[in-house]
Design an enzyme around this catalytic site. Structure first.
Site, PDB file in Angstrom:
ATOM      1  CE  LYS A  31      -6.417  10.353 -17.215  1.00 20.70           C
ATOM      2  NZ  LYS A  31      -4.958  10.154 -17.073  1.00 20.70           N
ATOM      3  CB  VAL A  66     -18.254  -2.826 -25.337  1.00 18.86           C
ATOM      4  CG1 VAL A  66     -17.496  -1.949 -26.329  1.00 18.86           C
ATOM      5  CG2 VAL A  66     -19.280  -3.680 -26.054  1.00 18.86           C
ATOM      6  CB  ALA A  99      -4.791   7.296 -14.726  1.00 15.57           C
ATOM      7  CE1 TYR A 143      -9.779   8.578 -16.539  1.00 16.50           C
ATOM      8  CE2 TYR A 143     -11.024   8.959 -18.559  1.00 16.50           C
ATOM      9  CZ  TYR A 143      -9.863   8.559 -17.922  1.00 16.50           C
ATOM     10  OH  TYR A 143      -8.793   8.154 -18.670  1.00 16.50           O
ATOM     11  CG  PHE A 178      -3.946  -1.851 -21.773  1.00 17.20           C
ATOM     12  CD1 PHE A 178      -3.358  -2.754 -22.657  1.00 17.20           C
ATOM     13  CD2 PHE A 178      -4.898  -0.970 -22.263  1.00 17.20           C
ATOM     14  CE1 PHE A 178      -3.709  -2.769 -24.003  1.00 17.20           C
ATOM     15  CE2 PHE A 178      -5.256  -0.974 -23.605  1.00 17.20           C
ATOM     16  CZ  PHE A 178      -4.664  -1.860 -24.470  1.00 17.20           C
TER      17      PHE A 178
END
Length: 336
Positions: A153, A189, A83, A149, A18
């Site tokens: 990171k 969402v 990732a 996560y 993306f």
């Protein structure tokens, strides 16, 4: 048109994803010679359709150190966006999350050092902060990740810092808020609201909808990223990249209705943390859900002369328009 990256050889890990694919588009348009390294687990070759003939594509995983070293031959700069992104996958299998997000990043750093790369941009996340101690989280906010996560990171950021201070490789870690826009993957969402809007179905809000988030449009993220490539003031820094504006999930649903003009019903569904929705097939609520996320972006303004420009209504309109033409990409929710 200025071409600040003309002739520069830039490797984009996760470049078919993306955010990565938008970065690739921008760099190519500004004269860069781009190599994309992606394992295509989530990335799509279609995301690179407009520049495919102008770039080099390597199908490989950042856990494969040998292939990374080969991919970095002659590379000037690295944009590291490969990732493992899924909160629920990380919760179910912390080891795979650590392998990709931390060990994979260490591979990128080691290969960059060997091949004398001039700069690394590391895609980090606002998830390093955990639950907010105050409304607008700046870079000095405590880092207490509540998800696996966020831990991976944060650890990746620390390794970037070590490679900068110990080996002199300039790196910048960008803590993104919720990045949205065309090519976003289907799970979060806003994508669910948009898909249900297109289908004419009621919008489903978990609980009272008072959780809040900070949305930043992908084109604004690309601009911040590119500024970090050329501005020395960013070297060695961690920088928040967000709009600085918060919106509750309930208000987000109402805004999608306003943008679409459909005025669909809004349903409140009680879903426990870690539980699965009965209204939205395949949708699970994140465990230990963040009560809020909103990033203070003053540091980005100071170091990069950057701020988000695309308003949330406009950005939703752009993503809705894209989704109407590409709804086949959002067939079902995918966690791995």
């Amino acid at each position: 048109m200025t071409r600040p990256f003309s002739g520069l050889k830039i490797l984009v890990t996760g470049g078919a994803g993306f955010i990565g694919s938008h970065i690739v588009d921008s760099l190519v348009s500004q004269g860069a010679k781009v190599t994309v390294l992606d394992n295509f687990s989530f990335g799509r070759i279609d995301n690179l359709s407009t520049v495919r003939s102008k770039i080099k594509i390597i199908k490989a995983d950042i856990r494969d150190y040998g292939k990374l070293v080969k991919a970095m031959e002659g590379i000037d700069m690295v944009s590291h966006h490969a990732a493992q992104l899924e909160i629920i996958r990380a919760n179910n299998d912390p080891w795979i999350d650590l392998q990709i997000n931390l060990l994979g990043t260490i591979n990128v750093l080691k290969a960059s050092r060997i091949k004398r790369v001039k700069k690394i941009i590391n895609a980090s996340s606002a998830c390093v902060y955990g639950q907010p101690k105050y409304k607008k989280q700046d870079e000095n906010h405590p880092v207490e990740p509540n998800w696996e996560y966020g831990i991976s990171k944060l650890a990746a950021e620390k390794y970037c810092r070590i490679f900068t201070t110990s080996f002199g490789i300039p790196s910048v870690s960008l803590r993104y808020s919720i990045v949205y826009g065309p090519r976003e993957w289907y799970r979060r969402v806003l994508t669910i609201f948009i898909k249900r809007t297109i289908q004419g179905k009621p919008l489903v809000v978990f609980g009272d909808g008072k959780l809040y988030r900070d949305y930043v449009y992908v084109a604004d993220v690309v601009k911040a990223h590119n500024l970090c490539l050329i501005k020395k003031a960013a070297d060695g820094e961690v920088i928040n990249i967000g709009s600085g504006n918060l919106i509750t999930i309930l208000k987000l649903a109402r805004l999608v209705n306003i943008v679409s003009g459909k005025q669909l019903p809004i349903i409140h569904e009680q879903v426990s943390e870690g539980g699965e929705s009965r209204q939205v097939p395949g949708k699970k609520r994140n465990p230990q859900d963040l009560k809020g996320m909103c990033l203070d972006n003053k540091k980005a303004k100071k170091l990069l002369d950057w701020q988000s420009e695309v308003t949330l209504p406009d950005g939703i309109h752009f993503e809705l328009d894209w989704a109407m033409k590409n709804l086949d990409q959002w067939r079902k929710i995918k966690y791995s």
